[in-house]
Motif scaffolding. Structure first.
Motif, mmCIF file in Angstrom:
data_model
loop_
_atom_site.group_PDB
_atom_site.id
_atom_site.type_symbol
_atom_site.label_atom_id
_atom_site.label_comp_id
_atom_site.label_asym_id
_atom_site.label_seq_id
_atom_site.Cartn_x
_atom_site.Cartn_y
_atom_site.Cartn_z
ATOM 1 N N PRO A 123 40.746 28.692 42.039
ATOM 2 C CA PRO A 123 39.642 28.073 42.771
ATOM 3 C C PRO A 123 38.928 27.065 41.882
ATOM 4 C CG PRO A 123 39.021 30.287 42.074
ATOM 5 C CD PRO A 123 40.441 30.078 41.642
ATOM 6 N N CYS A 124 38.654 25.893 42.418
ATOM 7 C CA CYS A 124 38.020 24.845 41.616
ATOM 8 C C CYS A 124 36.843 24.238 42.357
ATOM 9 C CB CYS A 124 38.994 23.704 41.337
ATOM 10 S SG CYS A 124 40.429 24.187 40.422
ATOM 11 N N TYR A 125 35.702 24.272 41.730
ATOM 12 C CA TYR A 125 34.547 23.563 42.267
ATOM 13 C C TYR A 125 33.980 22.716 41.149
ATOM 14 C CZ TYR A 125 29.988 22.722 44.360
ATOM 15 O OH TYR A 125 28.859 22.132 44.853
ATOM 16 N N GLU A 142 35.638 20.885 38.794
ATOM 17 C CA GLU A 142 36.332 21.280 37.559
ATOM 18 C C GLU A 142 37.235 20.169 37.051
ATOM 19 O OE1 GLU A 142 35.616 24.004 36.048
ATOM 20 O OE2 GLU A 142 35.104 25.568 37.487
ATOM 21 N N GLY A 185 32.702 28.290 48.929
ATOM 22 C CA GLY A 185 32.499 29.399 47.991
ATOM 23 C C GLY A 185 33.808 29.943 47.451
ATOM 24 N N LYS A 186 33.701 30.606 46.297
ATOM 25 C CA LYS A 186 34.898 31.095 45.615
ATOM 26 C C LYS A 186 35.673 32.112 46.453
ATOM 27 C CE LYS A 186 36.468 33.242 41.382
ATOM 28 N NZ LYS A 186 36.155 33.954 40.152
ATOM 29 N N ALA A 208 37.859 30.441 48.768
ATOM 30 C CA ALA A 208 38.967 29.803 48.054
ATOM 31 C C ALA A 208 40.056 30.825 47.721
ATOM 32 C CB ALA A 208 38.449 29.136 46.781
ATOM 33 N N ALA A 243 39.423 28.328 36.812
ATOM 34 C CA ALA A 243 39.875 27.051 36.247
ATOM 35 C C ALA A 243 39.322 26.813 34.843
ATOM 36 C CB ALA A 243 39.449 25.919 37.165
ATOM 37 N N ASP A 244 38.227 27.498 34.498
ATOM 38 C CA ASP A 244 37.547 27.196 33.229
ATOM 39 C C ASP A 244 38.151 27.917 32.032
ATOM 40 O OD1 ASP A 244 36.804 29.728 33.796
ATOM 41 O OD2 ASP A 244 34.660 29.336 33.983
ATOM 42 N N GLN A 283 38.322 30.984 31.450
ATOM 43 C CA GLN A 283 37.672 32.244 31.067
ATOM 44 C C GLN A 283 38.585 33.429 31.364
ATOM 45 O OE1 GLN A 283 33.616 31.698 32.904
ATOM 46 N NE2 GLN A 283 33.012 32.629 30.979
ATOM 47 N N ARG A 287 36.669 41.283 36.538
ATOM 48 C CA ARG A 287 36.795 39.863 36.875
ATOM 49 C C ARG A 287 37.711 39.743 38.090
ATOM 50 N NH1 ARG A 287 34.532 36.335 33.840
ATOM 51 N NH2 ARG A 287 35.854 34.713 34.718
ATOM 52 N N THR A 315 28.711 26.600 34.443
ATOM 53 C CA THR A 315 28.884 27.644 35.448
ATOM 54 C C THR A 315 28.300 27.215 36.793
ATOM 55 O OG1 THR A 315 28.349 29.900 36.067
ATOM 56 C CG2 THR A 315 26.794 28.800 34.603
ATOM 57 N N TRP A 321 27.335 29.379 38.983
ATOM 58 C CA TRP A 321 26.554 30.499 39.508
ATOM 59 C C TRP A 321 25.176 30.517 38.858
ATOM 60 C CZ3 TRP A 321 28.355 33.553 43.401
ATOM 61 C CH2 TRP A 321 29.708 33.422 43.706
ATOM 62 N N LYS A 360 21.936 32.508 42.957
ATOM 63 C CA LYS A 360 23.196 32.612 43.700
ATOM 64 C C LYS A 360 23.849 33.988 43.452
ATOM 65 C CE LYS A 360 26.823 29.290 44.603
ATOM 66 N NZ LYS A 360 27.654 28.213 44.044
HETATM 67 N N1 UDP Z 1 34.145 28.274 42.097
HETATM 68 C C1 UDP Z 1 34.528 27.880 43.377
HETATM 69 N N2 UDP Z 1 33.551 27.688 44.332
HETATM 70 C C2 UDP Z 1 32.225 27.868 44.072
HETATM 71 C C3 UDP Z 1 31.850 28.315 42.782
HETATM 72 C C4 UDP Z 1 32.833 28.493 41.826
HETATM 73 O O1 UDP Z 1 35.707 27.707 43.647
HETATM 74 O O2 UDP Z 1 31.414 27.679 44.968
HETATM 75 C C5 UDP Z 1 35.181 28.486 41.064
HETATM 76 C C6 UDP Z 1 34.956 27.705 39.784
HETATM 77 O O3 UDP Z 1 35.486 26.413 39.864
HETATM 78 C C7 UDP Z 1 35.683 28.561 38.759
HETATM 79 C C8 UDP Z 1 35.503 29.975 39.299
HETATM 80 O O4 UDP Z 1 35.161 29.826 40.673
HETATM 81 O O5 UDP Z 1 37.064 28.264 38.684
HETATM 82 C C9 UDP Z 1 34.426 30.745 38.542
HETATM 83 O O6 UDP Z 1 33.220 29.998 38.539
HETATM 84 P P1 UDP Z 1 32.310 29.891 37.255
HETATM 85 O O7 UDP Z 1 33.148 29.711 36.042
HETATM 86 O O8 UDP Z 1 31.305 28.817 37.521
HETATM 87 O O9 UDP Z 1 31.607 31.308 37.257
HETATM 88 P P2 UDP Z 1 31.284 32.222 35.979
HETATM 89 O O10 UDP Z 1 32.554 32.314 35.178
HETATM 90 O O11 UDP Z 1 30.217 31.522 35.242
HETATM 91 O O12 UDP Z 1 30.869 33.524 36.564
#
Ligand code: UDP
Ligand code: MG
Length: 309
Positions: A9-11, A13, A75-76, A79, A97-98, A100, A158, A207, A209, A213
């Motif tokens: 999922p990419c938002y 990115e 939203g994720k 996705a 995508a990041d 992590q 996760r 991030t 989030w 949110k």
């Molecule tokens: N993401 C998405 N839609 C959204 C918010 C996030 O597809 O509305 C994706 C985002 O691109 C990433 C993943 O969900 O690949 C996790 O998001 P993020 O790294 O911002 O969250 P965190 O790791 O900080 O909890």
């Protein structure tokens, strides 16, 4: 040959799309040996930057890469659902995508599927690099869920998860609108192996989030997988009924013994405001469930597609 589909999922990115591909493709030789082909689905969740353009660049070089763009940000959760619907693989894995969710863990995860597990999930054991207040609330949330929900939800879990087709189909059979994956994974069951890793900080970008949110998302989780708050509302009702009953007896007895007609206004005001507060609070809880039911009953699609390559 088997097929493994990765869903990303990419938002917003754009900086991470290419880096992720590089990192992911490092597993190529491992999976070739295992006679597993790879495919990669970038789900562009209504990004406002050039995420789609970056993915298209990759598609020109590598036909195993696919793009699904939503018409807006859904939203994720949406996705992930879309990714599962599109993925053709015998195995499906979700990755952020990041970076992590380290793709280097995939061979180990696949090993457990070979051993007969249906899904391999990951959880982070540290929350290094995260604001302390966020960690605190996250812990609180998981503790609450453990108490109130019958569905198992792991602390620090996760969405990084490798699943067999059977598990994916089970999850797809839950087309609910209010999606809370962490709960859904637990709800469908199957044999799950948990792997642990240390928190990895985001490579590029920031991030998506905010604290607010996340807070809303946690309420989603609680209402989606537990009806305990409703029971709590009923419990409060009973409690106050009993208290009121005791109070009535007390007042009658006092009146009979002392004949005290006018005192008690301050206590009356306190009691009325306390009880109306509790009432509104409980009404709010009921309202939450009603709202969720309302959204569910509309049967709106979970996502809308703008482009698929
Ligand atoms: N993401 C998405 N839609 C959204 C918010 C996030 O597809 O509305 C994706 C985002 O691109 C990433 C993943 O969900 O690949 C996790 O998001 P993020 O790294 O911002 O969250 P965190 O790791 O900080 O909890
Ligand atoms: Mg992240």
């Amino acid at each position: 040959m088997k097929l493994l589909s990765a869903v990303v999922p990419c938002y917003n990115e754009e900086e991470n799309v290419a880096d992720f591909y590089q990192e992911f493709i490092k597993n190529e030789s491992f999976f070739q040996e295992k006679e597993v082909e790879l495919e990669l689905w970038y789900i562009n969740d209504g990004s406002k930057d050039h995420t789609a353009r970056e993915v298209k660049k990759l598609i020109e070089k590598d036909k195993r890469v696919h793009l699904l763009s939503f018409s807006r940000n859904f939203g994720k959760e949406a996705a992930l659902y879309a990714g599962m619907e599109k993925a053709n693989g015998d195995f499906v894995v979700f990755l952020d995508a990041d970076l992590q969710d380290p793709p280097s863990l995939l061979p180990e995860m696949y090993g457990y599927l070979e051993q007969g597990y249906d899904s391999v999930a990951t959880r982070r054991v540290t929350r290094k690099g995260e604001p302390p207040i966020r960690s605190l609330f996250a812990r609180l949330f998981y503790r609450l869920m453990k108490k109130f929900s019958k569905t198992e939800i792991m602390d620090g879990a996760r969405d990084y998860r490798l699943m067999t087709r059977q598990v994916v189909d089970a999850i797809l059979s839950m087309p609910e609108y209010n999606r809370f994956s962490k709960g859904i994974f637990g709800w469908v069951g199957f044999e799950t192996k948990w792997l642990e890793f240390e928190n990895i900080e985001r490579k590029k970008g920031e991030t998506k989030w905010s604290f607010w949110k996340l807070f809303i998302y946690s309420l989603e989780g609680i209402t989606a997988f537990s009806t305990a708050p409703l029971a709590f509302a009923a419990f409060m009702g009973v409690l106050f009924c009993v208290a009121a009953f005791v109070f009535i007896i007390f007042i009658i007895v006092r009146k009979l013994l002392f004949g005290d007609p006018t005192s008690g206004w301050p206590s009356l005001v306190c009691i009325i405001s306390l009880i109306s507060g509790v009432q509104l609070f409980c009404l709010g809880i009921v309202g939450q469930y009603l709202a969720k039911t309302y959204m569910e009953v509309k049967r709106r699609p979970i996502y809308l597609v703008k482009e698929e390559i």
